[in-house]
Design a protein around this motif. Sequence first.
Motif, short mmCIF file in Angstrom:
data_model
loop_
_atom_site.label_atom_id
_atom_site.label_comp_id
_atom_site.label_asym_id
_atom_site.label_seq_id
_atom_site.Cartn_x
_atom_site.Cartn_y
_atom_site.Cartn_z
N GLN B 73 0.84 -1.21 0.00
CA GLN B 73 0.00 0.00 0.00
C GLN B 73 0.87 1.25 0.00
OE1 GLN B 73 -3.35 -0.53 -0.19
NE2 GLN B 73 -3.54 1.71 -0.61
N ARG B 74 1.99 1.13 0.75
CA ARG B 74 2.90 2.28 0.79
C ARG B 74 3.55 2.51 -0.55
NH1 ARG B 74 8.09 3.44 1.32
NH2 ARG B 74 8.69 1.21 1.16
N LEU B 75 3.92 1.45 -1.21
CA LEU B 75 4.54 1.59 -2.53
C LEU B 75 3.55 2.20 -3.54
CD1 LEU B 75 6.59 -1.75 -2.74
CD2 LEU B 75 7.49 0.56 -2.48
N LEU B 76 2.32 1.83 -3.38
CA LEU B 76 1.35 2.36 -4.34
C LEU B 76 1.19 3.89 -4.20
CD1 LEU B 76 -1.48 -0.34 -4.37
CD2 LEU B 76 0.35 0.00 -6.01
N LEU B 77 1.45 4.36 -2.98
CA LEU B 77 1.32 5.81 -2.81
C LEU B 77 2.41 6.60 -3.54
CD1 LEU B 77 0.32 5.97 0.99
CD2 LEU B 77 -1.10 6.33 -1.00
N LEU B 78 3.42 5.86 -3.98
CA LEU B 78 4.52 6.56 -4.67
C LEU B 78 4.05 7.17 -6.01
CD1 LEU B 78 7.52 4.07 -4.05
CD2 LEU B 78 7.08 6.25 -2.96
N VAL B 79 2.99 6.61 -6.56
CA VAL B 79 2.57 7.09 -7.90
C VAL B 79 1.30 7.94 -7.85
CG1 VAL B 79 3.63 5.12 -9.06
CG2 VAL B 79 1.32 4.95 -8.24
N GLN B 80 1.01 8.38 -6.62
CA GLN B 80 -0.24 9.13 -6.52
C GLN B 80 -0.14 10.53 -7.13
OE1 GLN B 80 -1.02 9.77 -2.33
NE2 GLN B 80 1.01 10.67 -1.95
N ASP B 81 1.06 10.93 -7.46
CA ASP B 81 1.21 12.26 -8.05
C ASP B 81 0.91 12.30 -9.56
OD1 ASP B 81 1.90 13.29 -5.60
OD2 ASP B 81 4.04 12.97 -5.91
N TYR B 82 0.83 11.15 -10.16
CA TYR B 82 0.50 11.14 -11.60
C TYR B 82 -0.96 11.53 -11.79
CZ TYR B 82 4.95 8.82 -12.38
OH TYR B 82 6.30 8.56 -12.42
N PRO B 83 -1.25 12.61 -12.42
CA PRO B 83 -2.63 13.11 -12.47
C PRO B 83 -3.58 12.20 -13.25
CG PRO B 83 -1.24 14.38 -13.93
CD PRO B 83 -0.33 13.48 -13.15
N ASP B 84 -3.05 11.52 -14.27
CA ASP B 84 -3.96 10.71 -15.07
C ASP B 84 -4.06 9.29 -14.57
OD1 ASP B 84 -1.34 10.29 -15.66
OD2 ASP B 84 -1.64 10.03 -17.82
N LEU B 85 -3.38 8.95 -13.52
CA LEU B 85 -3.46 7.59 -12.96
C LEU B 85 -4.70 7.54 -12.09
CD1 LEU B 85 -2.11 4.81 -12.66
CD2 LEU B 85 -0.80 5.70 -10.73
N ARG B 86 -5.60 6.69 -12.52
CA ARG B 86 -6.86 6.64 -11.80
C ARG B 86 -6.79 5.63 -10.64
NH1 ARG B 86 -10.78 8.75 -10.70
NH2 ARG B 86 -12.49 7.41 -11.43
N TYR B 87 -6.20 4.48 -10.94
CA TYR B 87 -6.15 3.49 -9.84
C TYR B 87 -4.99 2.55 -10.06
CZ TYR B 87 -7.98 -0.08 -13.01
OH TYR B 87 -8.12 -0.95 -14.05
N VAL B 88 -4.57 1.89 -8.98
CA VAL B 88 -3.55 0.82 -9.03
C VAL B 88 -4.03 -0.30 -8.10
CG1 VAL B 88 -1.15 0.20 -8.61
CG2 VAL B 88 -1.71 2.50 -9.38
N THR B 89 -4.05 -1.49 -8.68
CA THR B 89 -4.50 -2.65 -7.88
C THR B 89 -3.50 -3.77 -8.02
OG1 THR B 89 -6.81 -2.06 -8.33
CG2 THR B 89 -6.36 -4.31 -7.54
#
Lengths: 169, 450
Positions: B73-89
């Motif tokens: 979950q922490r690693l997934l937060l690394l890409v939260q700055d990409y504006p067009d990234l809607r989700y990561v599962t």
Amino acid sequence: MTDPQASPPANQESDDVVPASGPGRSFLLIRVANRWLGIESQAIVEVAVKGVITRIPTAPRHVLGVTNLRGGLVPVVSLAQLMGSTSSMSTDNGLISPRLVVVATPEYELALVVHEVGGFVTQVSKKSDTPNKRPGFLTDEIVCDGHTVDVLDLPALTTAAAGSGAQGD
Amino acid sequence: MSWWTKFFGLHARLIAAFSAMLILVTALFAWAIKWRGKDLAEAALLKRATGITEVLARLTAPAAAQGNSQELQRLLLLVQDYPDLRYVTVLGAKGEILARWSQSPLRPGEEFLEEAHSPRVVLGEGANGMVHVLSPVRAGDVHLGTIVTGFSRQFVQQILRTVESTLLSVAAAVLLLAVLVALLLARNLQRPIRVVAARLSQLSQDLVDSARSQESAGTQQAGGIEQTRRTMDRVLGSAQQIAERSSQVLGNAERTVMGNRAVAVRIKELNGQSERAGELLAAIMQVADRTDLLALNAALEGTKAGEAGRGFTLVAAEMRRLAESTMESVNSIRQLMNDMRTASHEAVQAGHEGVALSEETTRSARDIAMETQQQRKATEEVGRSMDDMAASVSDTMTRTRLMVSHAAELAQAASKLTLLMGGGKSAPTIKTVQEPTGLAKEIMEGDRVP
């Protein structure tokens, strides 16, 4: 007879000529230069054609020479020269031969050179008042057909021709 | 001239044409940029999404191997700055969800949850559909699970709109620039074209004036040529008559020469006969002369004979008259013969002069005939030259008319060009050359007065 251009007096032989022994004498009319003269017929020997004339040295000027007439020598005298005329010897036309009138004088015969022979006339009358200004061989004047003609005195002419006169060249 | 041409000159039409051309070029460029930019944006999105997903797959592989959800979950937060990234599962090997992150709450079915043993891209439906990227999470050859990312296409659409607005701005600027350039070009083109049109109109007018002068001169020249032709015809007729008369004179002169020569011969013969007659007359004259002399001497002898010789004297006198008459007749005949000789001599002289004059007349007649012949040839030559000159004049007048016609067309074209250059005054209408009349028409039609 002084008209130089006058024609010869009419020939009166058929009417006026009479024998010499008759009451009128017969004359032969001749023309010398412009002058008509008369020569008594009894003194005329013949009328001949002027032939060859041989000149005679030292002869007078009026003596042209001698000519042969039937074997005899006859002196030829120029009446024109003798009368002092300067007219040359010529006939009216160039065809008639010059005539020589041969006359007989008591001494000898002479051939007179004339320019023309008119014919025989018989003396009708004789003029009495003959002027003295003529040559000596013209003695009488006769009236023939109204014209006055001088008559040659042949003895005087013979004397004049044989005697005085200018010498020829 | 159409209303379009009347109200919109070449200036406006040049601007419109140039602007339309630039607008068309700009539209084509915009259309090409738009479609090409969409494809490029799509490709860039896919590349970036694939890269991000693969990076996340490698990053999450250790945590997935340990089953550490918190780390994931922490690693997934690394890409939260990409504006067009809607989700990561992150899915486990059995398809269970190990960790997930989304930028905003997802609608049902919006998330794509499938196992993938190899990288895979799934495009959502519609222009706003998301791009789903599936990448396996591996630890060596061990398949640990699958990481699924969803990228929104709204960012691509936003970029495309930005590009379109930029393109529109550029197109508007280009259009304005095109209008300005067209205006400048039209102004720079309009002025020399107007000058050229005016000059062309003036030249056309000068050309027409010159052609008219030439036509007038040609008409006068044609009249002169015709007059000369008539004169030449009369001269030719006169030369013909002179030739005929000179031929007659020549014949008469030759006959006169022969006649005069015959007369001279006859007169010479007559002179010879006259000479012989003169000799005979001389002989007759000599005979008459001698007859006269003989008659004279006979008359002398008759005279000397006195009365006896009277008859002889008469006969001699008659003979002498006959001789004198003969001589006178001979003289008259000689005078007549002299007159005849003189007359015949004068006739011979006149005959010689007549022969000389006749020969001179013959020579003159021959010279006249020769000169007349040459004159006739020269006249015929002049006539042919007149024909050639008339044909040349006719050709010149035809060409002049053609030139005037062309000049008129040129003037009309110049007038139209002047109108096109801004509705100015048109060039004056040029009248064509008048139809030839009189002698000029006869010459142009090839008729000749005999």
